[in-house]
Scaffold this motif. Sequence first.
Motif, short mmCIF file in Angstrom:
data_model
loop_
_atom_site.label_atom_id
_atom_site.label_comp_id
_atom_site.label_asym_id
_atom_site.label_seq_id
_atom_site.Cartn_x
_atom_site.Cartn_y
_atom_site.Cartn_z
N SER A 117 35.78 41.46 36.14
CA SER A 117 36.37 40.39 37.13
C SER A 117 35.45 39.27 36.75
CB SER A 117 36.17 41.11 38.56
OG SER A 117 36.66 39.86 39.36
N GLY A 120 35.98 37.11 34.11
CA GLY A 120 37.03 36.06 34.11
C GLY A 120 38.46 36.87 33.97
N GLU A 121 38.51 38.28 33.91
CA GLU A 121 39.79 38.87 33.87
C GLU A 121 40.42 38.94 35.33
OE1 GLU A 121 41.02 40.20 31.35
OE2 GLU A 121 39.45 39.99 29.93
N SER A 122 41.61 38.72 35.17
CA SER A 122 42.40 38.69 36.59
C SER A 122 42.75 40.23 36.96
CB SER A 122 43.87 38.13 36.39
OG SER A 122 44.49 38.91 35.56
N ASN A 123 43.25 40.33 38.29
CA ASN A 123 43.51 41.59 38.85
C ASN A 123 44.64 42.31 38.10
OD1 ASN A 123 41.60 41.17 41.03
ND2 ASN A 123 43.22 40.89 42.45
N GLU A 124 45.51 41.53 37.56
CA GLU A 124 46.48 42.06 36.58
C GLU A 124 46.13 42.40 35.23
OE1 GLU A 124 46.74 38.99 38.13
OE2 GLU A 124 48.15 39.29 39.85
N ILE A 134 47.61 47.15 40.67
CA ILE A 134 47.34 46.18 40.99
C ILE A 134 46.45 46.19 42.55
CG2 ILE A 134 47.43 43.59 41.90
CD1 ILE A 134 49.56 43.48 39.67
N LYS A 138 42.48 46.07 43.67
CA LYS A 138 42.26 45.11 44.94
C LYS A 138 41.52 46.01 45.95
CE LYS A 138 46.02 42.08 44.83
NZ LYS A 138 47.07 41.16 45.59
N LYS A 141 37.95 46.69 44.53
CA LYS A 141 37.11 45.37 44.51
C LYS A 141 36.68 45.33 46.12
CE LYS A 141 38.43 41.50 42.02
NZ LYS A 141 39.18 40.69 41.59
#
Length: 163
Positions: A117, A120-124, A134, A138, A141
């Motif tokens: 994260s 720069g990686e997205s949750n997807e 996903i 979350k 996190k």
Amino acid sequence: MLYKTEQQDWLKRLCAGEEEAYRFFFKEYYQILGSFAQQYVKEEMIAEDIVNDVIYELYRNKKSFPDIVSLKSFLFTSIKHRSLNYIRGKKAHAVYFLLHKAITELPEKIQEIYKLSLSGESNEAIAAQLHLTIDSVKAYKKRGKQILKKKLQNLLLFLSVTL
């Protein structure tokens, strides 16, 4: 110390970049400026570096000053700002170190998700890469945030007091 007319003459020569005027300047002001910087940074070597940087800036830019008071104001203000910038940078480095240390102490899966994260990686993308849903990403996190908040509670208190 110089009389007013001598000060004006010396200041003109200093602003013109005359070496002899800089020698006198260095002799008259270096120790005072160093002590002033050291009141902020608490380390003699760092204070000397700050003073040297300000004097070099003065020499390189050949700034012009209408009177000695303006010169002193420039010097002390410049040293104060550079000292405070040094302190801010030192604090930021300490915060980064403590945050990094806290992240490395997280449970392995949460740590892996936080590192992805923060890069720069997205949750997807994290979910796809780690073969998770996903919602799982979350949840990890959220759990990591709770752990970090607890571990970094003293750091947050420190920052609220010093910033």
